[in-house]
Design a protein around this motif. Structure first.
Motif, PDB file in Angstrom:
ATOM      1  N   GLY A 115       0.854  -1.174   0.000  1.00  0.00           N
ATOM      2  CA  GLY A 115       0.000   0.000   0.000  1.00  0.00           C
ATOM      3  C   GLY A 115       0.890   1.224   0.000  1.00  0.00           C
ATOM      4  N   LEU A 116       0.539   2.221  -0.773  1.00  0.00           N
ATOM      5  CA  LEU A 116       1.344   3.426  -0.792  1.00  0.00           C
ATOM      6  C   LEU A 116       0.519   4.631  -1.152  1.00  0.00           C
ATOM      7  N   VAL A 117       1.008   5.795  -0.774  1.00  0.00           N
ATOM      8  CA  VAL A 117       0.367   7.065  -1.076  1.00  0.00           C
ATOM      9  C   VAL A 117       1.225   7.773  -2.104  1.00  0.00           C
ATOM     10  N   ILE A 118       0.561   8.262  -3.169  1.00  0.00           N
ATOM     11  CA  ILE A 118       1.291   8.925  -4.254  1.00  0.00           C
ATOM     12  C   ILE A 118       0.553  10.187  -4.690  1.00  0.00           C
ATOM     13  N   ASP A 119       1.224  11.022  -5.431  1.00  0.00           N
ATOM     14  CA  ASP A 119       0.585  12.123  -6.133  1.00  0.00           C
ATOM     15  C   ASP A 119      -0.062  11.515  -7.371  1.00  0.00           C
ATOM     16  N   GLY A 120      -1.273  11.938  -7.705  1.00  0.00           N
ATOM     17  CA  GLY A 120      -1.988  11.361  -8.839  1.00  0.00           C
ATOM     18  C   GLY A 120      -1.235  11.425 -10.154  1.00  0.00           C
ATOM     19  N   THR A 121      -0.343  12.405 -10.292  1.00  0.00           N
ATOM     20  CA  THR A 121       0.424  12.520 -11.533  1.00  0.00           C
ATOM     21  C   THR A 121       1.364  11.331 -11.723  1.00  0.00           C
ATOM     22  N   GLU A 122       1.633  10.590 -10.657  1.00  0.00           N
ATOM     23  CA  GLU A 122       2.510   9.419 -10.721  1.00  0.00           C
ATOM     24  C   GLU A 122       1.753   8.129 -11.026  1.00  0.00           C
ATOM     25  N   LEU A 123       0.425   8.179 -11.130  1.00  0.00           N
ATOM     26  CA  LEU A 123      -0.375   6.963 -11.201  1.00  0.00           C
ATOM     27  C   LEU A 123       0.031   6.039 -12.337  1.00  0.00           C
ATOM     28  N   ASP A 124       0.119   6.541 -13.552  1.00  0.00           N
ATOM     29  CA  ASP A 124       0.441   5.667 -14.687  1.00  0.00           C
ATOM     30  C   ASP A 124       1.785   4.973 -14.501  1.00  0.00           C
ATOM     31  N   ALA A 125       2.783   5.710 -14.054  1.00  0.00           N
ATOM     32  CA  ALA A 125       4.113   5.112 -13.852  1.00  0.00           C
ATOM     33  C   ALA A 125       4.084   4.057 -12.753  1.00  0.00           C
ATOM     34  N   ARG A 126       3.357   4.327 -11.676  1.00  0.00           N
ATOM     35  CA  ARG A 126       3.286   3.360 -10.580  1.00  0.00           C
ATOM     36  C   ARG A 126       2.515   2.104 -10.990  1.00  0.00           C
ATOM     37  N   LEU A 127       1.426   2.266 -11.752  1.00  0.00           N
ATOM     38  CA  LEU A 127       0.685   1.093 -12.217  1.00  0.00           C
ATOM     39  C   LEU A 127       1.544   0.250 -13.147  1.00  0.00           C
ATOM     40  N   GLU A 128       2.251   0.910 -14.036  1.00  0.00           N
ATOM     41  CA  GLU A 128       3.145   0.183 -14.944  1.00  0.00           C
ATOM     42  C   GLU A 128       4.184  -0.601 -14.145  1.00  0.00           C
ATOM     43  N   GLU A 129       4.736   0.044 -13.132  1.00  0.00           N
ATOM     44  CA  GLU A 129       5.724  -0.611 -12.273  1.00  0.00           C
ATOM     45  C   GLU A 129       5.114  -1.821 -11.552  1.00  0.00           C
ATOM     46  N   TRP A 130       3.954  -1.651 -10.925  1.00  0.00           N
ATOM     47  CA  TRP A 130       3.364  -2.743 -10.152  1.00  0.00           C
ATOM     48  C   TRP A 130       2.882  -3.882 -11.028  1.00  0.00           C
ATOM     49  N   PHE A 131       2.340  -3.568 -12.201  1.00  0.00           N
ATOM     50  CA  PHE A 131       1.900  -4.660 -13.070  1.00  0.00           C
ATOM     51  C   PHE A 131       3.083  -5.340 -13.759  1.00  0.00           C
ATOM     52  N   GLY A 132       4.280  -4.808 -13.582  1.00  0.00           N
ATOM     53  CA  GLY A 132       5.494  -5.494 -14.006  1.00  0.00           C
ATOM     54  C   GLY A 132       5.854  -6.638 -13.065  1.00  0.00           C
ATOM     55  N   HIS A 133       5.283  -6.634 -11.865  1.00  0.00           N
ATOM     56  CA  HIS A 133       5.493  -7.725 -10.903  1.00  0.00           C
ATOM     57  C   HIS A 133       4.475  -8.821 -11.195  1.00  0.00           C
ATOM     58  N   PRO A 134       4.904 -10.054 -11.406  1.00  0.00           N
ATOM     59  CA  PRO A 134       3.962 -11.122 -11.764  1.00  0.00           C
ATOM     60  C   PRO A 134       2.899 -11.411 -10.704  1.00  0.00           C
ATOM     61  N   ALA A 135       3.159 -11.096  -9.458  1.00  0.00           N
ATOM     62  CA  ALA A 135       2.182 -11.389  -8.405  1.00  0.00           C
ATOM     63  C   ALA A 135       1.013 -10.405  -8.387  1.00  0.00           C
ATOM     64  N   THR A 136       1.171  -9.223  -8.980  1.00  0.00           N
ATOM     65  CA  THR A 136       0.119  -8.208  -8.942  1.00  0.00           C
ATOM     66  C   THR A 136      -1.043  -8.601  -9.837  1.00  0.00           C
ATOM     67  N   GLU A 137      -2.234  -8.659  -9.254  1.00  0.00           N
ATOM     68  CA  GLU A 137      -3.449  -8.982  -9.999  1.00  0.00           C
ATOM     69  C   GLU A 137      -4.334  -7.751 -10.190  1.00  0.00           C
ATOM     70  N   GLN A 138      -4.425  -6.922  -9.145  1.00  0.00           N
ATOM     71  CA  GLN A 138      -5.243  -5.718  -9.242  1.00  0.00           C
ATOM     72  C   GLN A 138      -4.724  -4.671  -8.275  1.00  0.00           C
ATOM     73  N   VAL A 139      -5.051  -3.410  -8.580  1.00  0.00           N
ATOM     74  CA  VAL A 139      -4.680  -2.286  -7.731  1.00  0.00           C
ATOM     75  C   VAL A 139      -5.941  -1.470  -7.492  1.00  0.00           C
ATOM     76  N   HIS A 140      -6.306  -1.302  -6.228  1.00  0.00           N
ATOM     77  CA  HIS A 140      -7.429  -0.437  -5.895  1.00  0.00           C
ATOM     78  C   HIS A 140      -6.888   0.965  -5.683  1.00  0.00           C
ATOM     79  N   ILE A 141      -7.573   1.923  -6.291  1.00  0.00           N
ATOM     80  CA  ILE A 141      -7.155   3.321  -6.261  1.00  0.00           C
ATOM     81  C   ILE A 141      -8.132   4.070  -5.366  1.00  0.00           C
ATOM     82  N   HIS A 142      -7.599   4.716  -4.330  1.00  0.00           N
ATOM     83  CA  HIS A 142      -8.407   5.452  -3.359  1.00  0.00           C
ATOM     84  C   HIS A 142      -7.967   6.909  -3.306  1.00  0.00           C
ATOM     85  N   PHE A 143      -8.885   7.775  -2.892  1.00  0.00           N
ATOM     86  CA  PHE A 143      -8.582   9.175  -2.615  1.00  0.00           C
ATOM     87  C   PHE A 143      -7.850   9.180  -1.272  1.00  0.00           C
TER      88      PHE A 143
END
Length: 161
Positions: A115-143
């Motif tokens: 779980g991590l807190v980010i600036d929304g402008t980083e979202l695409d890069a962080r999703l790309e990074e996490w979906f590069g890990h084979p164990a990642t199935e889904q990411v829930h995005i919260h305010f």
């Protein structure tokens, strides 16, 4: 590896739009009128309500797996005039990119990997990074400030030619 960002479907929320205020209150929901732009993000259209636009504020279960200790729910806004957003294969909608976000990364068993807190402008890069890990199935995005669920990103396998 690719991913797509998914909005919620409109169908489960449509009955709320025809309810009276008393009927909404009886199920723990409320009618809401947006008082300023950017204050009521719709989870169906993945866009912010304009000032004066009508919404419902309802309780939503976004992690439904009863076998997971991470099952979760909370309040969400849905615009009465919402049109269901198509899945987004990047870049992330502006509604997500302009907010501080909390990401909750889950594996196939719905166990949280991180779980991590980010600036929304980083979202695409962080999703790309996490979906590069084979164990990642889904990411829930919260305010991040209020913890409200906004959308989810899911693994999308490349299509075969």
């Amino acid at each position: 590896m690719t991913y797509r960002i998914e909005a919620l479907p409109i169908a489960p929320f449509a009955p709320f739009f025809t309810m009276t205020d008393a009927e909404l209150a009886a199920v723990g929901a409320r009618r809401w009128v947006a008082d300023a732009p950017g204050r009521a993000p719709c989870r169906v259209s993945l866009r912010d309500a304009e000032a004066g636009e009508r919404l419902v504020l309802v309780h939503h279960v976004h992690m439904t797996d009863p076998s997971s200790p991470y099952r979760a729910s909370g309040p969400i806004f849905v615009r009465e005039a919402a049109v269901e957003a198509e899945p987004v294969e990047g870049p992330a909608p502006e509604m997500l990119r302009k907010r501080p976000l909390s990401l909750r990364i889950y594996d196939r068993r719905n166990m949280m990997l991180e779980g991590l807190v980010i600036d929304g402008t980083e979202l695409d890069a962080r999703l790309e990074e996490w979906f590069g890990h084979p164990a990642t199935e889904q990411v829930h995005i919260h305010f991040a400030p209020r913890g409200c669920y906004l959308a989810r990103a899911v693994r999308q396998e490349p299509s075969l030619p």
